[in-house]
Design a protein around this motif. Structure first.
Motif, short mmCIF file in Angstrom:
data_model
loop_
_atom_site.label_atom_id
_atom_site.label_comp_id
_atom_site.label_asym_id
_atom_site.label_seq_id
_atom_site.Cartn_x
_atom_site.Cartn_y
_atom_site.Cartn_z
N SER A 195 0.85 -1.20 0.17
CA SER A 195 0.05 0.13 0.05
C SER A 195 0.92 1.26 0.10
O SER A 195 2.18 1.13 0.15
CB SER A 195 -0.84 0.08 1.27
N GLY A 196 0.42 2.49 -0.41
CA GLY A 196 0.84 3.80 -0.19
C GLY A 196 1.45 3.98 1.10
O GLY A 196 2.93 4.24 1.35
N LYS A 197 0.89 3.55 2.06
CA LYS A 197 1.23 3.69 3.61
C LYS A 197 2.78 2.81 3.87
O LYS A 197 3.44 3.10 4.54
CB LYS A 197 0.41 3.20 4.89
N THR A 198 2.62 1.57 3.27
CA THR A 198 3.79 0.81 3.22
C THR A 198 4.96 1.33 2.75
O THR A 198 6.01 1.19 3.18
CB THR A 198 3.65 -0.68 2.92
N HIS A 199 4.95 2.13 1.37
CA HIS A 199 5.82 2.54 0.61
C HIS A 199 6.39 3.82 1.51
O HIS A 199 7.56 3.77 1.33
CB HIS A 199 5.47 2.93 -0.70
N ASP A 200 5.60 4.32 2.08
CA ASP A 200 5.75 5.43 2.91
C ASP A 200 7.07 5.00 3.99
O ASP A 200 7.92 5.81 4.18
CB ASP A 200 4.87 6.40 3.52
N LYS A 201 6.56 4.07 4.64
CA LYS A 201 7.10 3.71 5.74
C LYS A 201 8.61 3.06 5.14
O LYS A 201 9.58 3.37 6.11
CB LYS A 201 6.51 2.41 6.34
N ILE A 202 8.66 2.55 4.24
CA ILE A 202 9.96 1.99 3.52
C ILE A 202 10.80 3.11 3.34
O ILE A 202 11.97 3.31 3.73
CB ILE A 202 9.69 1.02 2.39
N THR A 203 10.26 4.23 2.76
CA THR A 203 10.90 5.39 2.24
C THR A 203 11.64 6.18 3.65
O THR A 203 12.80 6.28 3.82
CB THR A 203 10.18 6.39 1.61
N TRP A 204 10.67 6.27 4.62
CA TRP A 204 11.08 6.97 5.88
C TRP A 204 12.07 6.21 6.62
O TRP A 204 13.16 6.82 7.27
CB TRP A 204 9.83 7.38 6.75
N LEU A 205 11.88 4.69 6.69
CA LEU A 205 12.83 3.97 7.41
C LEU A 205 14.25 3.80 6.72
O LEU A 205 15.31 3.74 7.16
CB LEU A 205 12.25 2.57 7.59
#
Length: 183
Positions: A3-13
């Motif tokens: 999901s978009g939220k998962t992609h965001d978490k990957i980016t931030w982490l």
């Protein structure tokens, strides 16, 4: 796909390790900041999902309309949207056309209004930007940051797709949850 939220978490982490790698290689704050900023921009605003009505597309807010032709021209998950090299290059070229059109339009408007001072300031900004882009280190680091941010998105998509294929091949499918009917 994640999901978009998962992609965001990957980016931030991943951003902090990217910055750390940039620092370990360059020992320069400007290079480290540029790498991290481009990585974050690519992951949060400039990913391969700009060809759909994604979270990244919606983040462009009022300017999201510039991505409508891109969505119509570039098929989703094609090499031009999710390709490891072509994806970022396609989006960079596409966005560069819009930025060039914006600068040209603003310059023409300022000159048409006989705003010589405003036009000079615009030319000054363009010159400063050009000086920045003449430094091959900054251009390279900026591209690497954009590439890594876009590639992290594509890599996450590929890993999830691979796991789904492996599950199908092994005959294991995720258990379906049965909903209880209330009377």
């Amino acid at each position: 796909m994640p999901s978009g939220k998962t992609h965001d978490k990957i980016t931030w982490l991943s951003a902090l390790p990217m910055a750390w790698i940039g620092w370990m290689i360059s020992h320069e704050l400007s290079v480290t900041a540029l790498l991290a900023a481009c990585f974050l921009f690519a992951g949060l605003m400039f990913s391969g999902d700009l060809d759909t009505k994604s979270v990244q597309y919606k983040r462009w807010g009022w300017f999201r309309w510039i991505w409508i032709p891109y969505r119509k021209l570039v098929p989703h998950r094609s090499p031009f949207s999710h390709g490891p090299v072509l994806g970022v290059l396609t989006r960079l070229l596409y966005l560069s056309v819009w930025v060039a059109l914006l600068f040209a339009t603003l310059t023409r408007v300022a000159l048409a209004l006989d705003q010589a001072q405003l036009a000079e300031q615009g030319f000054g900004l363009a010159k400063q930007t050009a000086v920045f882009f003449q430094n091959p280190v900054y251009v390279g680091v900026g591209f690497v940051g954009l590439w890594l941010g876009g590639f992290s998105h594509t890599l996450a998509d590929e890993i999830v797709s691979m796991l789904k294929r492996l599950r199908r091949k092994s005959g294991r499918r995720p258990a379906k949850k049965h909903k209880k009917k209330h009377k």
